[in-house]
Design a protein around this motif. Structure first.
Motif, PDB file in Angstrom:
ATOM      1  N   VAL A  11      -6.231   9.005  -0.710  1.00 21.38           N
ATOM      2  CA  VAL A  11      -7.155   8.440  -1.689  1.00 21.38           C
ATOM      3  C   VAL A  11      -8.195   9.530  -1.921  1.00 21.38           C
ATOM      4  CG1 VAL A  11      -8.777   6.590  -2.229  1.00 21.38           C
ATOM      5  CG2 VAL A  11      -6.792   6.133  -0.759  1.00 21.38           C
ATOM      6  N   GLY A  12      -8.269  10.032  -3.156  1.00 22.36           N
ATOM      7  CA  GLY A  12      -9.114  11.197  -3.401  1.00 22.36           C
ATOM      8  C   GLY A  12      -8.528  12.370  -2.636  1.00 22.36           C
ATOM      9  N   GLU A  13      -9.337  13.011  -1.802  1.00 23.96           N
ATOM     10  CA  GLU A  13      -8.856  14.164  -1.037  1.00 23.96           C
ATOM     11  C   GLU A  13      -8.430  13.773   0.376  1.00 23.96           C
ATOM     12  OE1 GLU A  13      -8.854  17.665  -2.261  1.00 23.96           O
ATOM     13  OE2 GLU A  13      -8.814  16.311  -4.000  1.00 23.96           O
ATOM     14  N   THR A  14      -8.696  12.505   0.738  1.00 26.12           N
ATOM     15  CA  THR A  14      -8.515  12.101   2.133  1.00 26.12           C
ATOM     16  C   THR A  14      -7.151  11.478   2.389  1.00 26.12           C
ATOM     17  OG1 THR A  14     -10.827  11.479   1.937  1.00 26.12           O
ATOM     18  CG2 THR A  14      -9.742  10.908   4.007  1.00 26.12           C
ATOM     19  N   GLU A  15      -6.465  11.968   3.405  1.00 26.54           N
ATOM     20  CA  GLU A  15      -5.206  11.336   3.788  1.00 26.54           C
ATOM     21  C   GLU A  15      -5.509  10.101   4.624  1.00 26.54           C
ATOM     22  OE1 GLU A  15      -2.314  13.318   6.536  1.00 26.54           O
ATOM     23  OE2 GLU A  15      -0.872  12.807   4.979  1.00 26.54           O
ATOM     24  N   ILE A  16      -5.027   8.946   4.158  1.00 22.69           N
ATOM     25  CA  ILE A  16      -5.323   7.692   4.855  1.00 22.69           C
ATOM     26  C   ILE A  16      -4.087   7.202   5.625  1.00 22.69           C
ATOM     27  CG2 ILE A  16      -6.189   5.333   4.638  1.00 22.69           C
ATOM     28  CD1 ILE A  16      -8.247   7.173   3.535  1.00 22.69           C
ATOM     29  N   LEU A  17      -2.943   7.214   4.985  1.00 15.07           N
ATOM     30  CA  LEU A  17      -1.707   6.841   5.688  1.00 15.07           C
ATOM     31  C   LEU A  17      -1.033   8.121   6.163  1.00 15.07           C
ATOM     32  CD1 LEU A  17      -0.254   3.994   3.407  1.00 15.07           C
ATOM     33  CD2 LEU A  17      -1.837   3.817   5.347  1.00 15.07           C
ATOM     34  N   ARG A  18      -0.708   8.129   7.475  1.00 17.02           N
ATOM     35  CA  ARG A  18      -0.201   9.377   8.069  1.00 17.02           C
ATOM     36  C   ARG A  18       1.110   9.128   8.800  1.00 17.02           C
ATOM     37  NH1 ARG A  18      -5.862   9.431   9.837  1.00 17.02           N
ATOM     38  NH2 ARG A  18      -7.023  11.066   8.733  1.00 17.02           N
ATOM     39  N   THR A  42      -5.412   0.234   2.241  1.00 18.60           N
ATOM     40  CA  THR A  42      -4.715   1.325   1.541  1.00 18.60           C
ATOM     41  C   THR A  42      -3.221   1.037   1.489  1.00 18.60           C
ATOM     42  OG1 THR A  42      -6.387   2.935   2.163  1.00 18.60           O
ATOM     43  CG2 THR A  42      -4.214   3.809   1.580  1.00 18.60           C
ATOM     44  N   LEU A  43      -2.668   0.540   2.594  1.00 21.05           N
ATOM     45  CA  LEU A  43      -1.249   0.200   2.623  1.00 21.05           C
ATOM     46  C   LEU A  43      -0.950  -0.845   1.543  1.00 21.05           C
ATOM     47  CD1 LEU A  43       1.607   0.188   3.819  1.00 21.05           C
ATOM     48  CD2 LEU A  43       0.815  -1.500   5.504  1.00 21.05           C
ATOM     49  N   ALA A  44      -1.807  -1.887   1.449  1.00 21.72           N
ATOM     50  CA  ALA A  44      -1.596  -2.937   0.455  1.00 21.72           C
ATOM     51  C   ALA A  44      -1.638  -2.356  -0.960  1.00 21.72           C
ATOM     52  CB  ALA A  44      -2.650  -4.032   0.621  1.00 21.72           C
ATOM     53  N   TYR A  45      -2.646  -1.529  -1.234  1.00 24.68           N
ATOM     54  CA  TYR A  45      -2.778  -0.961  -2.581  1.00 24.68           C
ATOM     55  C   TYR A  45      -1.647  -0.003  -2.925  1.00 24.68           C
ATOM     56  CZ  TYR A  45      -7.463  -2.955  -3.232  1.00 24.68           C
ATOM     57  OH  TYR A  45      -8.511  -3.803  -3.398  1.00 24.68           O
ATOM     58  N   VAL A  46      -1.205   0.782  -1.939  1.00 29.34           N
ATOM     59  CA  VAL A  46      -0.093   1.699  -2.190  1.00 29.34           C
ATOM     60  C   VAL A  46       1.164   0.896  -2.542  1.00 29.34           C
ATOM     61  CG1 VAL A  46       1.518   3.298  -1.066  1.00 29.34           C
ATOM     62  CG2 VAL A  46      -0.952   3.654  -0.854  1.00 29.34           C
ATOM     63  N   LEU A  47       1.393  -0.202  -1.811  1.00 29.13           N
ATOM     64  CA  LEU A  47       2.558  -1.027  -2.113  1.00 29.13           C
ATOM     65  C   LEU A  47       2.433  -1.649  -3.501  1.00 29.13           C
ATOM     66  CD1 LEU A  47       3.166  -2.772   1.355  1.00 29.13           C
ATOM     67  CD2 LEU A  47       4.445  -0.870   0.338  1.00 29.13           C
ATOM     68  N   GLY A  48       1.192  -2.023  -3.892  1.00 31.04           N
ATOM     69  CA  GLY A  48       0.977  -2.624  -5.214  1.00 31.04           C
ATOM     70  C   GLY A  48       0.980  -1.603  -6.341  1.00 31.04           C
ATOM     71  N   GLY A  49       0.759  -0.321  -5.996  1.00 28.86           N
ATOM     72  CA  GLY A  49       0.777   0.719  -7.021  1.00 28.86           C
ATOM     73  C   GLY A  49      -0.553   0.939  -7.709  1.00 28.86           C
ATOM     74  N   LEU A 224      -2.245  -1.088  13.478  1.00 31.67           N
ATOM     75  CA  LEU A 224      -2.375   0.102  12.641  1.00 31.67           C
ATOM     76  C   LEU A 224      -3.630   0.850  13.074  1.00 31.67           C
ATOM     77  CD1 LEU A 224      -1.220   1.530  10.070  1.00 31.67           C
ATOM     78  CD2 LEU A 224      -2.827   0.180   8.740  1.00 31.67           C
ATOM     79  N   SER A 225      -3.470   2.130  13.333  1.00 33.57           N
ATOM     80  CA  SER A 225      -4.611   2.939  13.729  1.00 33.57           C
ATOM     81  C   SER A 225      -4.447   4.342  13.161  1.00 33.57           C
ATOM     82  CB  SER A 225      -4.700   2.976  15.258  1.00 33.57           C
ATOM     83  OG  SER A 225      -5.746   3.846  15.652  1.00 33.57           O
ATOM     84  N   LYS A 226      -5.473   4.833  12.525  1.00 37.36           N
ATOM     85  CA  LYS A 226      -5.470   6.178  11.927  1.00 37.36           C
ATOM     86  C   LYS A 226      -4.234   6.413  11.053  1.00 37.36           C
ATOM     87  CE  LYS A 226      -8.350   8.359  15.474  1.00 37.36           C
ATOM     88  NZ  LYS A 226      -8.267   7.498  16.690  1.00 37.36           N
ATOM     89  N   GLY A 227      -3.856   5.401  10.282  1.00 38.71           N
ATOM     90  CA  GLY A 227      -2.825   5.598   9.274  1.00 38.71           C
ATOM     91  C   GLY A 227      -1.395   5.481   9.743  1.00 38.71           C
ATOM     92  N   ARG A 228      -1.190   5.045  11.005  1.00 39.48           N
ATOM     93  CA  ARG A 228       0.188   4.813  11.435  1.00 39.48           C
ATOM     94  C   ARG A 228       0.244   3.649  12.416  1.00 39.48           C
ATOM     95  NH1 ARG A 228       2.035  10.368  13.732  1.00 39.48           N
ATOM     96  NH2 ARG A 228       3.795   9.088  14.352  1.00 39.48           N
TER      97      ARG A 228
END
Lengths: 251, 248
Positions: A11-18, A42-49, A224-228
């Protein structure tokens, strides 16, 4: 039904899901728990697009299709429902008008017959009653002037009307009082639990707390912790987390 | 000789300069004079689309207790301007609902001058502008309240929606009040499409064009909300939204 493999997203420059990997099969309820900032929403929004949530690597397969190649409205028509943590207010558009157009857009995309105004109202009434939401509220503008709890119940009424194959529910329990929590929990069960002879459905519950899981018993619980996902288990894991905290359990 | 306007004239400052340069005096001399008798109610819907571009001017003299209602759409692909001069007698009412909508390079504008000449008259003007491409939508609204026009109640409400970078809207409210016991309210806001709402609608299965249409419909509906005929109201909305077909 849903197969997420080594998913990375920024999201932006930051990696959230790793590197998130998760599989949900038809008939299963999965709960995803984790501390603030772990990447749950973030996981929910990524799945929703949602625009602005960029997948940098990994894959998501949904009902045998490449989910990430689809536009948000195509994902909905394919059977994905995203329950919002903060449902959006839309002044000037009534719930009934919005949902009827949405349902018919989905049906048209699937090559199904459109629902008439009368049939739609019947369906809407039935689902509103299930969630104990006054039918008059469905005639009002989408979420405008609704309390936090009413917005969440309205999300579940929408889910009931759209009847998805997979529901990703982002903190549907936040902002609910004890009675509303029970109504919403029973609503999720009524709408998304496997029915005799019906198609298998899946649920991904994203939550901070164990309390919703008292009503919607999960088959699997993931931390879920630190994107995984750092730990998976059965319903007991949620109780353990509630008792001992994320740090102790996920360490 | 008729003074030919340029964009240096206050009432024409946001107009299309090139279009003004090609005007002839006959384009400006056509005023429709409309007189409403005391107590009379008259309503008019105006659709200024590609069959009616250009300048349209009307003078309304609204008698005691009479009510004039005008609902208008300016959607032509060329310069379009609706000018209304309204004189309100005691207890008269003027209702105006207008929508400028369109893309391309055209300027579409409403210019109103409402004079509350006598006490207790009321007026309400609601204008919505929706533009894309290089298009411009304007509302220049002037309200004059005469010295003895006590208990005047005048409302002006303008909102602009820019669908694409490059389009623009201008609002110019002007109040000239010589009485002391009056209510005059005006508001203006300009914004873009609510992206959060668009994603929410997409997440429920609405394709982008359908979501945009629903949001634009909600945005412009206020302009026609005071229309007494529900069917005519719907047809105005549909008419305005039909223009949206070619928007990106």
């Amino acid at each position: 039904m849903l197969k997420i493999t080594d998913l990375h997203a920024t999201v932006g420059e930051t990696e959230i899901l790793r590197g998130l990997t998760l599989e949900v099969n038809a008939g299963e309820v999965h709960a995803i728990m984790g501390p603030n900032g772990a990447g749950k929403s973030t996981l929910a929004y990524v799945l929703g697009g949602r625009p602005g949530y960029e997948v940098t690597s990994g894959s998501v397969e949904f009902m045998g299709q490449d989910l990430l190649a689809m536009d948000p409205h195509e994902r909905a028509a394919a059977g994905l429902f995203l329950g919002f943590q903060y449902p959006v207010e839309i002044p000037g558009v009534s719930n009934v008008q919005f949902l009827r157009e949405a349902l018919n857009a989905q049906r048209s995309a699937r090559g199904e017959a459109l629902l008439s105004g009368g049939d739609f109202l019947k369906l809407a009434k039935e689902k509103a009653a299930l969630l104990k939401l006054d039918m008059d509220m469905l005639k009002r503008n989408v979420n405008v002037g609704f309390s936090g709890g009413e917005k969440k119940r309205n999300e579940m009424v929408q889910m009931g009307i759209l009847d998805p194959a997979l529901a990703v529910l982002d903190e549907t329990d936040s902002g609910l009082d004890i009675d509303a929590l029970r109504v919403v929990g029973e609503g999720i069960n009524a709408i998304m639990r496997q029915r005799e002879g019906g198609p298998g459905k899946g649920v991904l519950l994203i939550t901070h707390y164990q309390r919703l899981l008292d009503y919607v018993q999960p088959d699997f619980v993931h931390v879920l912790s630190k994107g995984r996902i750092v730990k998976s288990g059965g319903a007991d894991l949620a109780l353990e987390l509630e008792r001992e905290g994320y740090e102790a359990v996920a360490a | 000789m008729t003074h030919m306007p340029t964009i240096r004239d206050e009432d024409w400052r946001y107009a299309d300069g090139d279009a003004l340069a090609s005007l002839t005096p006959s384009d400006l001399d056509v005023w429709h004079d409309v007189v409403l008798e005391p107590g009379e109610t008259r309503a008019k819907d105006l659709v200024l689309d590609d069959s009616h571009p250009g300048i349209h001017r009307a003078r309304l003299t609204v008698g005691e207790g009479a009510r004039a209602e005008i609902f208008a759409i300016a959607s032509a692909a060329a310069y379009t301007r609706l000018e209304l001069e309204v004189r309100l007698a005691r207890g008269a009412h003027f209702q105006f609902g207008g929508v400028t909508i369109g893309g391309g390079e055209a300027t579409r504008e409403f210019v109103t001058r409402v004079t509350h000449a006598e006490p207790e008259a009321t007026s309400e003007q609601v204008v919505r502008s929706v533009h894309w491409g290089q298009a411009t939508g304007n509302f220049l609204g002037r309200i004059e309240v005469a010295r003895d026009a006590q208990k005047t109640d005048a409302v002006q409400d303008f909102k602009g929606l820019i669908l694409e970078k490059g389009a623009s809207t201008n609002a110019k409210p002007e109040l000239e009040i010589f009485a002391d016991d009056v209510k005059c309210a005006h508001g203006a806001a300009i914004g873009q499409m609510d992206e959060t709402a668009r994603f929410y609608m997409a997440a429920r299965g609405l394709p982008p064009e359908a979501a945009r249409k629903l949001l634009v419909r909600a945005f412009i509906a206020d302009a026609f909300a005071a229309h007494s005929d529900a069917e005519a109201q719907e047809s105005l909305l549909d008419n305005a939204l039909a223009t949206l077909g070619d928007a990106v």
